[in-house]
Every structure is written in structure tokens, then in C-alpha cells.
Design an enzyme around this catalytic site. Sequence first.
Site, PDB file in Angstrom:
ATOM      1  N   ASN A  54       0.821  -1.201   0.000  1.00  0.00           N
ATOM      2  CA  ASN A  54       0.000   0.000   0.000  1.00  0.00           C
ATOM      3  C   ASN A  54       0.865   1.264   0.000  1.00  0.00           C
ATOM      4  O   ASN A  54       0.339   2.372   0.054  1.00  0.00           O
ATOM      5  CB  ASN A  54      -0.933   0.027   1.210  1.00  0.00           C
ATOM      6  CG  ASN A  54      -2.133  -0.889   1.020  1.00  0.00           C
ATOM      7  OD1 ASN A  54      -2.492  -1.226  -0.102  1.00  0.00           O
ATOM      8  ND2 ASN A  54      -2.749  -1.289   2.118  1.00  0.00           N
ATOM      9  N   HIS A 142     -15.059  -0.026   5.303  1.00  0.00           N
ATOM     10  CA  HIS A 142     -13.927  -0.660   5.980  1.00  0.00           C
ATOM     11  C   HIS A 142     -14.243  -0.984   7.448  1.00  0.00           C
ATOM     12  O   HIS A 142     -15.033  -0.289   8.092  1.00  0.00           O
ATOM     13  CB  HIS A 142     -12.749   0.319   5.931  1.00  0.00           C
ATOM     14  CG  HIS A 142     -11.449  -0.242   6.392  1.00  0.00           C
ATOM     15  ND1 HIS A 142     -10.913   0.046   7.624  1.00  0.00           N
ATOM     16  CD2 HIS A 142     -10.579  -1.080   5.789  1.00  0.00           C
ATOM     17  CE1 HIS A 142      -9.744  -0.579   7.758  1.00  0.00           C
ATOM     18  NE2 HIS A 142      -9.518  -1.264   6.651  1.00  0.00           N
ATOM     19  N   GLU A 185     -16.628   5.553   1.417  1.00  0.00           N
ATOM     20  CA  GLU A 185     -15.245   5.677   0.970  1.00  0.00           C
ATOM     21  C   GLU A 185     -15.217   6.202  -0.460  1.00  0.00           C
ATOM     22  O   GLU A 185     -16.237   6.163  -1.152  1.00  0.00           O
ATOM     23  CB  GLU A 185     -14.543   4.297   1.011  1.00  0.00           C
ATOM     24  CG  GLU A 185     -14.574   3.634   2.372  1.00  0.00           C
ATOM     25  CD  GLU A 185     -13.911   2.249   2.381  1.00  0.00           C
ATOM     26  OE1 GLU A 185     -13.090   1.963   1.494  1.00  0.00           O
ATOM     27  OE2 GLU A 185     -14.242   1.456   3.272  1.00  0.00           O
ATOM     28  N   SER A 189     -10.952  -0.603  -1.533  1.00  0.00           N
ATOM     29  CA  SER A 189      -9.625  -1.177  -1.743  1.00  0.00           C
ATOM     30  C   SER A 189      -9.624  -2.588  -2.297  1.00  0.00           C
ATOM     31  O   SER A 189      -8.612  -3.038  -2.811  1.00  0.00           O
ATOM     32  CB  SER A 189      -8.847  -1.148  -0.445  1.00  0.00           C
ATOM     33  OG  SER A 189      -9.326  -2.134   0.426  1.00  0.00           O
ATOM     34  N   ASP A 214     -14.077   8.538   3.603  1.00  0.00           N
ATOM     35  CA  ASP A 214     -12.772   7.897   3.802  1.00  0.00           C
ATOM     36  C   ASP A 214     -12.041   7.900   2.463  1.00  0.00           C
ATOM     37  O   ASP A 214     -12.458   7.237   1.526  1.00  0.00           O
ATOM     38  CB  ASP A 214     -13.014   6.465   4.321  1.00  0.00           C
ATOM     39  CG  ASP A 214     -11.753   5.607   4.449  1.00  0.00           C
ATOM     40  OD1 ASP A 214     -10.867   5.725   3.591  1.00  0.00           O
ATOM     41  OD2 ASP A 214     -11.680   4.797   5.391  1.00  0.00           O
ATOM     42  N   HIS A 217      -7.529   5.319   0.344  1.00  0.00           N
ATOM     43  CA  HIS A 217      -6.858   4.744  -0.834  1.00  0.00           C
ATOM     44  C   HIS A 217      -6.737   5.735  -1.977  1.00  0.00           C
ATOM     45  O   HIS A 217      -6.443   5.347  -3.108  1.00  0.00           O
ATOM     46  CB  HIS A 217      -7.576   3.474  -1.288  1.00  0.00           C
ATOM     47  CG  HIS A 217      -7.408   2.372  -0.307  1.00  0.00           C
ATOM     48  ND1 HIS A 217      -6.277   1.576  -0.257  1.00  0.00           N
ATOM     49  CD2 HIS A 217      -8.190   1.972   0.723  1.00  0.00           C
ATOM     50  CE1 HIS A 217      -6.385   0.728   0.739  1.00  0.00           C
ATOM     51  NE2 HIS A 217      -7.539   0.944   1.354  1.00  0.00           N
ATOM     52  N   LYS A 248      -0.372   4.968   3.698  1.00  0.00           N
ATOM     53  CA  LYS A 248      -0.444   4.300   2.397  1.00  0.00           C
ATOM     54  C   LYS A 248       0.348   5.143   1.377  1.00  0.00           C
ATOM     55  O   LYS A 248       1.565   5.141   1.429  1.00  0.00           O
ATOM     56  CB  LYS A 248      -1.894   3.992   2.053  1.00  0.00           C
ATOM     57  CG  LYS A 248      -2.382   2.838   2.971  1.00  0.00           C
ATOM     58  CD  LYS A 248      -3.843   2.499   2.942  1.00  0.00           C
ATOM     59  CE  LYS A 248      -4.121   1.394   3.981  1.00  0.00           C
ATOM     60  NZ  LYS A 248      -5.535   1.120   4.209  1.00  0.00           N
TER      61      LYS A 248
HETATM   62  C1  LIG Z   1      -6.208   0.768   5.538  1.00  0.00           C
HETATM   63  C2  LIG Z   1      -7.533   1.435   5.694  1.00  0.00           C
HETATM   64  C3  LIG Z   1      -7.819   2.218   6.808  1.00  0.00           C
HETATM   65  C4  LIG Z   1      -6.899   2.282   7.978  1.00  0.00           C
HETATM   66  O1  LIG Z   1      -5.777   3.079   7.724  1.00  0.00           O
HETATM   67  P1  LIG Z   1      -4.433   2.759   8.515  1.00  0.00           P
HETATM   68  O2  LIG Z   1      -3.673   4.032   8.466  1.00  0.00           O
HETATM   69  O3  LIG Z   1      -3.776   1.624   7.800  1.00  0.00           O
HETATM   70  O4  LIG Z   1      -4.808   2.359   9.909  1.00  0.00           O
HETATM   71  C5  LIG Z   1      -8.991   2.936   6.842  1.00  0.00           C
HETATM   72  N1  LIG Z   1      -9.881   2.859   5.833  1.00  0.00           N
HETATM   73  C6  LIG Z   1      -9.660   2.082   4.755  1.00  0.00           C
HETATM   74  C7  LIG Z   1     -10.669   2.037   3.670  1.00  0.00           C
HETATM   75  C8  LIG Z   1      -8.497   1.326   4.661  1.00  0.00           C
HETATM   76  O5  LIG Z   1      -8.290   0.523   3.627  1.00  0.00           O
END
Ligand SMILES: *Cc1c(COP(=O)(O)O)cnc(C)c1O
Length: 405
Positions: A54, A142, A185, A189, A214, A217, A248
Amino acid sequence: MDFSKFFAGELDSLRDGGNYRFFADLERQAGSFPTATRHRENGERQDVTVWCSNDYLGMGQNPSVLAAMKDAIDKCGAGAGGTRNISGTNHYHVMLERELADLHGKESALIFSSGYVSNWAALGTLAARIPGCIVYSDAMNHASMIEGIRHSRAEKRLFRHNDPADLDRLMSADPVDRPKLVAFESVYSMDGDIAPIAELCDVAEKHGAMTYLDEVHAVGMYGPRGGGIAEREGLMDRLTVIEGTLGKAFGVMGGYIAGDAVVCDFVRSFSSGFIFTTALPPAIAAGATASIRHLKQSSAERARHQNRVARVRRMLDRSGIPHLDNPSHIVPVIVGHAAKCKWISDLLLDSYGIYVQPINYPTVPKGTERLRITPTPYHSDADIDHLVHALHGLWSQCALARAVA
Ligand SMILES: *Cc1c(COP(=O)(O)O)cnc(C)c1O
């Protein structure tokens, strides 16, 4: 109770279902990403090409990020020395929050230990503290959002994935005077599909709801300054809260929310998951700030990334390897069988030095087990040829269906 026996039994049933998780023991090589050294159980070392990171843009090895982190360690030492409230707020945190607010065109931002914690804490706090709040949550959200909403104990409605009409139907069925929050989101992902943000905002606005997006990604990767899909589509001002990660595409660690000053101050003031935990090390904040600044003014990584993604898709198509078509950078190659997925992943690693973690239930639905391939700007033509050649061979060995050309 015989606790050990209980734990072992539960783990056995995971193994029987093919859902036991094996971690690859890797040593990343700064300067030669996506190459890593794998430490095998027999003590041998093996150079592998990572195809499921990631660290989408390779910012985890960017010289300006590394220099900023080293510099901050030399200046401030290792840890933050406290929670944000009690001696732990470092100037690097303040600068990072300003950088993030600017990235999303918002008044304020608030950083957390991780993206997971930011979703859990922000959604948990907002939904719990807004009296009578109903949360409308995309069915594919998520785990961190789901857990935050659950923790809030607010009423929750699941709307069909990326379906504004279903959201409208659910919202219309609820009393007009109940406060509402819509959580979703931008880039999902596992399938790599992208939400119809404008249409979801239309529905939310119609019902006077808050929106929570969110962009984990997408930050760093989309939009002229790396502000995400909402930036690319000119929609940032329509979202009440934009949440993202620094772990990421930004290549470091940490999570955040951005929004109006009063929303961020509200979460800052009422969220247990923000208040009662040690602040991020200053060096992490410094590295993340350098990474965001770099990606605000450089589109070279984004362009090269998209170029590599297109090439992987083209080569897979030529080989008849079926992959989900989507408008993002995620290339899900569907195997559709848990044991075969794991078997292919093991062989890729052991025989070809290619690391792609198998993604099985419960992360994805049964029958859609997959290899989730994430190209980066640093995968060469030769890396791509090697990957597709290996998959081509394994597809035949495994008697898996090919896409019709
Ligand atoms: C990975 C992820 C998170 C969490 O983020 P981290 O910084 O890895 O804790 C939150 N939302 C989604 C959609 C994710 O894929």
C-alpha cells in the site's frame, strides 16, 4: 477452562477453512523498492518483488521524506513524550495538521495514531454525541468505520454499495428531524471501484445530513495536489469530514480527519481515542509533512503510477488472466477459490520471488478470493513481464478459467 486448548481449537478451525493468516517476514530495502529481502523459516534469505504494497507511490523511500525524518530525530529525539494534551504536542504535529487542512481545502485537521483509529474515534465520537444521530453506512465500508459506528451505539442503516437511490430510499423512511450522517469511501480497496461522491452528497444534502468520506486509498494519488478523488472532482467543500491515512500513498504512518474548525475541535475535545494515547513521534509527523508537500507539487509519481497500472492490465489481458475492471489503481486478479489462491500465492513467492498476499474470506466474499495487485511507479517493464509470465504458467497448472479475449 483450558484456555490453551480453546485458543488452539479456534485457530485450527481457521486453518480448516483456509482462513489462517500467514505473514511474510520481509526486510524492505530503501532505495530499491519494491524489492525486499524475505526471511524464510529455514533461515535463508530471498530477494522478492513486492506486488501488494500500500506504499502505492514508493514515498516510504523518498529522499526528502527520509531526510525530514532523520532531521526531526536529531532535533527532537525519538518519541513525542506524552499525549497531545500533556506535553506531547510537538511543533511537527501542528505543521502536519496545517498541511492536511490545506490539502483538503478545510479549516482544520486532526491527526491520530493510524487511519483505523481516526475512523474509529471520529465516527464513534460524532455518532455517539450527536443526539439521536442515524448513521447511513455503505455496505462495503472498511472495518474501522464499522467498528467506530458500532462503538457509538447510534442507529445504523446499511445502504447498498455505491447506490445513491438506495441511500435516498432509506433516508426518506426516517423522520426528517433526526440528525443524519452518511459514511462512505472514495476508492474501495478490494474491488478498486470508486464512489459516486457527487450523487451521494446530493442525497445527503437533500436530507440535511453530514457527510464523512474515507479517502484512505486515494490521498496522494488523485487530484492535482494529491487531495484524493474529491479534489479531482472538485467536491471537497461538499464533504463535512474527509478522513485519510499517512500510511499508504504518503508512505509513513498515522491517520487524520479534515473539516471545519468546529468539527475538528469537537472530535479533539470529546474523543477518547484521540485524547488518551501518546502522540505520534515527531519524526513521523515530519516525514508525513514532507511527503504531502512533495506530492502537492509533483505529479510525476501519480503519472508514472497510472502508466504502470495500465501496463499491468494490458499485459494481463494479453495473457487472458481475468481481472476486475475498475477506474482505480488496484488490480484484483480473481481466483475464486481459497485454497488455489493461497497455493498460487505460495508458488509465486517460493518459485518466482513475487510477493502477492492472497485475499480470502472474510476480507472478500467467498468465491471471489483474489490476488490484489498494486503496481507502483517503481515496477519496471521487466518486473511486469515476470509477474504476468508467472501468472500465465500457474493459471494453466491450476486449471483456472481464462478471460475471453
Ligand atoms: C487501511 C484502511 C484504513 C486504515 O488506515 P491505517 O492508516 O492503515 O490504519 C482505513 N480505511 C480504509 C478504507 C483502509 O483501507
